[in-house]
Design an enzyme around this catalytic site. Structure first.
Site, PDB file in Angstrom:
ATOM      1  CE  LYS A 225      -3.594  -2.594   2.296  1.00 50.40           C
ATOM      2  NZ  LYS A 225      -4.130  -3.066   3.582  1.00 50.40           N
TER       3      LYS A 225
ATOM      4  CD  GLN B 258      -3.167  -4.459   6.797  1.00 55.56           C
ATOM      5  OE1 GLN B 258      -3.175  -3.482   6.075  1.00 55.56           O
ATOM      6  NE2 GLN B 258      -3.586  -5.636   6.382  1.00 55.56           N
TER       7      GLN B 258
ATOM      8  CG  ASP C  17      -9.839  -1.128   4.561  1.00 61.68           C
ATOM      9  OD1 ASP C  17      -9.624  -1.386   3.357  1.00 61.68           O
ATOM     10  OD2 ASP C  17      -9.131  -1.551   5.488  1.00 61.68           O
TER      11      ASP C  17
END
Ligand code: NAD
Length: 282
Positions: free
Chosen positions: A53, A97, A120
């Site tokens: 990322k 994460q 997300d």
């Protein structure tokens, strides 16, 4: 028949040109888009994803930062970090994460993220908007799947789609996003009876199970588009949920693993970050 390969790697690379242009447009408005990843502990797979990322951000000129908390970080400290990022106007995207270490409450952490920075798309607010078919941050993996299908010119309107897997991050949102594209969707899971009978009817088959080579050729309708979300490590090699060699002889389209859905997930994270920065700049 030999299926056409749907390369997420190639599409993600193509999308970098307009994405980098969007970064320059934002910069011209005085906004430097920024993504912050919060991770806790030392999950080796998470470390690889976080690095990918950060590299994608770097290629596009998106600022990125990783806040690496210890394996033993308290829930209170985690929430304090998220609060700080919510309040920081230079941060446009916040990504927690997953998985977090077991003692932490993942749902509470996701719920703490400002929905406008929830790149997300895991916050309940954004999940609710998706359920209702309203605009909002969409989870990156299902968003990448839809983009990949559309870019290949695969007709979604009226198509029969079968999704295997009902997780909150892939299966359920994929089913909802395909529904929004006017597919007729069946969502299958570990309690589904006669799975192959259902999957054989699919024009579009999405496998998000987490079991190596779970989807076999006899489960696939000839000519179908098969999207393999799985990432499984077998003897040091990464394989998907689809028996690629056998299924490619039956399917019309198929995504490889690696190089299929994975790069599209990262690409859609970039799009969500740019969208969040653009909205914040208005
Ligand atoms: P998960 O474990 O949360 O969900 C798996 C789902 O599979 C469950 O809903 C379960 O009901 C279903 N399932 C299990 N056994 C089944 C069976 N025998 N028949 C039918 N359904 C069955 O997993 P997840 O988080 O949704 O991830 C799925 C896979 O996708 C994993 O391999 C994961 O690593 C991968 N993944 C890839 C990306 C990407 O960017 N490519 C992103 C997220 C997840």
């Amino acid at each position: 028949m030999s299926a056409i390969i749907l390369s997420g790697k190639e599409l993600a690379a193509q999308l970098e040109t307009p994405q980098a242009q969007r970064v320059r447009d934002l910069q011209a408005r005085g906004v430097s888009p920024k993504l912050v990843v919060v991770m806790a502990g030392d999950n080796p797979a998470s470390a690889i994803y976080v690095r990918n990322k950060a590299r994608a951000c770097e290629r596009l000129g998106i600022l990125s930062d990783t806040i690496h908390l210890s394996q033993t970080v308290s829930q209170q400290e985690l929430l304090r970090v998220i609060d700080g990022l919510n309040a920081d106007p230079t941060v446009h995207g916040i990504l927690i994460q997953l998985p977090l270490p077991e003692h932490l409450d993942e749902d509470a952490a996701l719920l703490r993220v400002n929905p406008a920075k929830d790149v997300d798309g895991f916050h309940l607010y954004n999940a609710g908007r998706l359920l209702r078919g309203e605009d909002g941050m969409r989870p990156c993996t299902p968003q990448g799947i839809v983009r990949l299908l559309k870019s290949a010119g695969i007709a979604l309107d009226g198509a029969r789609a079968v999704v295997i897997g009902r997780s909150n991050i892939v299966g359920k949102p994929a089913a909802l996003m395909l529904t929004q594209e006017n597919c007729t969707v069946t969502l299958c899971h570990s309690h589904t009876r006669d799975l192959a009978q259902i999957t054989c009817q699919a024009d579009i088959l999405v496998a998000a199970v987490g079991k190596p080579r779970f989807v076999t050729a006899d489960m696939v309708k000839p000519g179908a588009a098969v999207i393999d979300v799985g990432i499984n490590r077998v003897d040091g090699k990464v394989v998907g949920d689809v028996d690629f060699d056998a299924v490619s002889a039956v399917a019309g389209f198929i995504t490889p693993v690696p190089g299929g859905v994975g790069p599209m997930t990262v690409s859609m994270l970039m799009e969500n970050t740019l969208e969040a920065a653009w909205k914040a700049s208005r």
